[in-house]
Scaffold this motif. Structure first.
Motif, PDB file in Angstrom:
ATOM      1  N   ALA A  35       3.429   1.519  -0.452  1.00  0.00           N
ATOM      2  CA  ALA A  35       2.058   1.061  -0.677  1.00  0.00           C
ATOM      3  C   ALA A  35       1.734  -0.202   0.110  1.00  0.00           C
ATOM      4  O   ALA A  35       0.576  -0.436   0.484  1.00  0.00           O
ATOM      5  CB  ALA A  35       1.846   0.810  -2.169  1.00  0.00           C
ATOM      6  N   TRP A  36       2.747  -1.016   0.383  1.00  0.00           N
ATOM      7  CA  TRP A  36       2.539  -2.283   1.094  1.00  0.00           C
ATOM      8  C   TRP A  36       2.128  -2.057   2.541  1.00  0.00           C
ATOM      9  O   TRP A  36       1.304  -2.772   3.094  1.00  0.00           O
ATOM     10  CB  TRP A  36       3.822  -3.114   1.026  1.00  0.00           C
ATOM     11  CG  TRP A  36       3.649  -4.548   1.426  1.00  0.00           C
ATOM     12  CD1 TRP A  36       3.662  -5.051   2.705  1.00  0.00           C
ATOM     13  CD2 TRP A  36       3.421  -5.667   0.568  1.00  0.00           C
ATOM     14  NE1 TRP A  36       3.470  -6.405   2.691  1.00  0.00           N
ATOM     15  CE2 TRP A  36       3.321  -6.815   1.376  1.00  0.00           C
ATOM     16  CE3 TRP A  36       3.313  -5.808  -0.812  1.00  0.00           C
ATOM     17  CZ2 TRP A  36       3.109  -8.094   0.855  1.00  0.00           C
ATOM     18  CZ3 TRP A  36       3.098  -7.072  -1.341  1.00  0.00           C
ATOM     19  CH2 TRP A  36       2.994  -8.195  -0.515  1.00  0.00           C
ATOM     20  N   GLY A  37       2.738  -1.056   3.167  1.00  0.00           N
ATOM     21  CA  GLY A  37       2.476  -0.810   4.585  1.00  0.00           C
ATOM     22  C   GLY A  37       3.513  -1.507   5.441  1.00  0.00           C
ATOM     23  O   GLY A  37       4.719  -1.391   5.184  1.00  0.00           O
ATOM     24  N   ASP A  38       3.051  -2.230   6.442  1.00  0.00           N
ATOM     25  CA  ASP A  38       3.946  -2.950   7.341  1.00  0.00           C
ATOM     26  C   ASP A  38       4.787  -3.937   6.534  1.00  0.00           C
ATOM     27  O   ASP A  38       4.266  -4.862   5.919  1.00  0.00           O
ATOM     28  CB  ASP A  38       3.120  -3.684   8.399  1.00  0.00           C
ATOM     29  CG  ASP A  38       3.986  -4.400   9.424  1.00  0.00           C
ATOM     30  OD1 ASP A  38       5.227  -4.394   9.275  1.00  0.00           O
ATOM     31  OD2 ASP A  38       3.413  -4.998  10.354  1.00  0.00           O
ATOM     32  N   GLU A  39       6.104  -3.736   6.559  1.00  0.00           N
ATOM     33  CA  GLU A  39       6.984  -4.580   5.749  1.00  0.00           C
ATOM     34  C   GLU A  39       6.992  -6.029   6.206  1.00  0.00           C
ATOM     35  O   GLU A  39       7.386  -6.920   5.455  1.00  0.00           O
ATOM     36  CB  GLU A  39       8.410  -4.043   5.781  1.00  0.00           C
ATOM     37  CG  GLU A  39       9.061  -4.068   7.143  1.00  0.00           C
ATOM     38  CD  GLU A  39      10.485  -3.568   7.132  1.00  0.00           C
ATOM     39  OE1 GLU A  39      11.201  -3.787   8.122  1.00  0.00           O
ATOM     40  OE2 GLU A  39      10.885  -2.953   6.117  1.00  0.00           O
ATOM     41  N   ILE A  97      -3.225  -7.726  -5.289  1.00  0.00           N
ATOM     42  CA  ILE A  97      -2.678  -7.613  -3.936  1.00  0.00           C
ATOM     43  C   ILE A  97      -3.526  -6.699  -3.055  1.00  0.00           C
ATOM     44  O   ILE A  97      -4.065  -7.114  -2.029  1.00  0.00           O
ATOM     45  CB  ILE A  97      -1.224  -7.109  -3.981  1.00  0.00           C
ATOM     46  CG1 ILE A  97      -0.347  -8.112  -4.752  1.00  0.00           C
ATOM     47  CG2 ILE A  97      -0.669  -6.905  -2.559  1.00  0.00           C
ATOM     48  CD1 ILE A  97       1.095  -7.652  -4.957  1.00  0.00           C
ATOM     49  N   SER A  98      -3.623  -5.431  -3.451  1.00  0.00           N
ATOM     50  CA  SER A  98      -4.404  -4.470  -2.665  1.00  0.00           C
ATOM     51  C   SER A  98      -4.679  -3.248  -3.531  1.00  0.00           C
ATOM     52  O   SER A  98      -3.996  -3.018  -4.538  1.00  0.00           O
ATOM     53  CB  SER A  98      -3.644  -4.056  -1.397  1.00  0.00           C
ATOM     54  OG  SER A  98      -2.550  -3.210  -1.730  1.00  0.00           O
ATOM     55  N   PRO A  99      -5.664  -2.414  -3.142  1.00  0.00           N
ATOM     56  CA  PRO A  99      -5.945  -1.190  -3.915  1.00  0.00           C
ATOM     57  C   PRO A  99      -4.755  -0.241  -3.978  1.00  0.00           C
ATOM     58  O   PRO A  99      -4.644   0.565  -4.913  1.00  0.00           O
ATOM     59  CB  PRO A  99      -7.108  -0.548  -3.146  1.00  0.00           C
ATOM     60  CG  PRO A  99      -7.771  -1.692  -2.444  1.00  0.00           C
ATOM     61  CD  PRO A  99      -6.651  -2.620  -2.069  1.00  0.00           C
ATOM     62  N   GLU A 100      -3.846  -0.327  -3.001  1.00  0.00           N
ATOM     63  CA  GLU A 100      -2.681   0.552  -2.996  1.00  0.00           C
ATOM     64  C   GLU A 100      -1.562   0.031  -3.900  1.00  0.00           C
ATOM     65  O   GLU A 100      -0.879   0.806  -4.575  1.00  0.00           O
ATOM     66  CB  GLU A 100      -2.141   0.711  -1.563  1.00  0.00           C
ATOM     67  CG  GLU A 100      -3.081   1.404  -0.589  1.00  0.00           C
ATOM     68  CD  GLU A 100      -4.190   0.500  -0.086  1.00  0.00           C
ATOM     69  OE1 GLU A 100      -5.233   1.023   0.375  1.00  0.00           O
ATOM     70  OE2 GLU A 100      -4.024  -0.745  -0.172  1.00  0.00           O
TER      71      GLU A 100
END
Length: 310
Positions: free
Chosen positions: A237-241, A143-146
């Motif tokens: 970690a996702w950021g903008d929901e 998904i992402s590094p976060e």
């Protein structure tokens, strides 16, 4: 696959990636005919929809009725519920009979099957000339590094709750028996690895985790792996929901065919063919109608008359 509730089935449908059309195209190009395909463990029917682009008719079967209710309808796809108590003969008849299927596909499904039964049926219905069986599974989600490190910890935490069936998927089918001959697209113990792209929202991702079989199995044992604390970490970690992310799964595929009969030498093959022809001729002679009792008496009487004439 274990039966899912209605809500879990909806989450599963949202998070499940769409298989690239190029996969079907490449596999279909290797089958001799394109009349009939069988999607085993069809779920919501997405593999069946891909197959119908290349085959005249598709049979799609699943043990899970909730999934079949959400299957994508198509005039050339026939969906069938296959309960656990269905016999091999019943399954063969349902699919189309012996030597009738050009391609068998089990997408994200074969590790849930009784492999002995499934492979027996597959070998019976698959066309001996030009028929193929393709299986694949996807496991790791990128998904992402976060997000990825949190997902890695969740995956590791499922280890005590995994069943042997689940481990086949986690092992990328490297330990899965596959008694078919390779056609250059993976083989037993050596699946090919492919990227499987997908778009996923935070809501869809959380729904996927809650319907994920290792998490469901842990919950059955009283352990809530996908708890509020973990969900909060994923949300942060996702950021903008509201963001829909471009993610991808790691997929692993094996394609095979019915193993060919091999001879030690040309002479062995030639002698074997002669023996087979001889056995066939003997059987045909044995099957010829035997004379009736009256015919035997007439033949005997005729032979006696001929002897007297001599």
């Amino acid at each position: 696959m274990a039966a899912l509730s209605e809500k879990e089935a909806e989450a599963y449908l949202d998070a499940r990636p769409r298989y690239p059309m190029d996969w079907y195209k490449k596999i279909a190009a290797r089958t001799q005919d394109h009349k009939f395909a069988w999607d085993v463990g069809t779920g919501n029917g997405q593999a069946a929809i891909g197959l119908v682009e290349h085959y005249e008719k598709v049979a799609a079967t699943d043990i899970n009725e909730e999934q079949l209710k959400r299957a994508v309808k198509h005039s050339r796809i026939s969906y069938h519920h296959t309960p656990k108590n269905m016999s091999e003969d019943e399954m063969v008849a349902l699919v189309g009979g012996e030597n009738s299927v050009d391609l068998i596909v089990a997408a994200q499904a074969v590790h849930f099957f009784d492999l002995t039964t499934f492979y027996n049926v597959a070998k019976r219905v698959l066309r001996k000339e030009g028929g193929l069986i393709a299986i694949w599974v996807y496991n790791d989600i990128i998904i992402s590094p976060e997000v990825d490190p949190i997902m890695k910890r969740l995956v590791d935490s499922t280890l005590p709750f995994r069943t042997p069936i689940m481990n086949l998927a986690f092992d990328s089918y490297k330990t899965l028996p596959f008694p078919f001959e390779s056609v250059g697209m993976g083989s037993e113990g050596k699946p090919v690895t492919l990227d499987l792209p997908h778009k996923l929202s935070l809501k869809g991702f959380i729904g996927f985790l809650r319907s994920w079989q290792p998490a469901v199995k842990a919950k059955e044992q009283g352990v809530e792996l996908v708890n509020e604390n973990l969900i909060n970490k994923f949300e942060e970690a996702w950021g903008d929901e509201n963001q829909v992310k471009d993610i991808y799964y790691k997929a692993h595929m094996i394609v095979g065919k019915i193993p060919e009969m091999r001879c030690e030498s040309d002479q062995v093959c030639e002698d074997g063919n002669k023996d087979l022809l001889h056995q066939t001729e003997v059987r045909r002679k044995q099957e010829r109608r035997q004379p009736s009792g009256e015919e035997n008496r007439q033949i005997k009487k005729q032979n006696t008359s001929e002897d007297e004439a001599c």
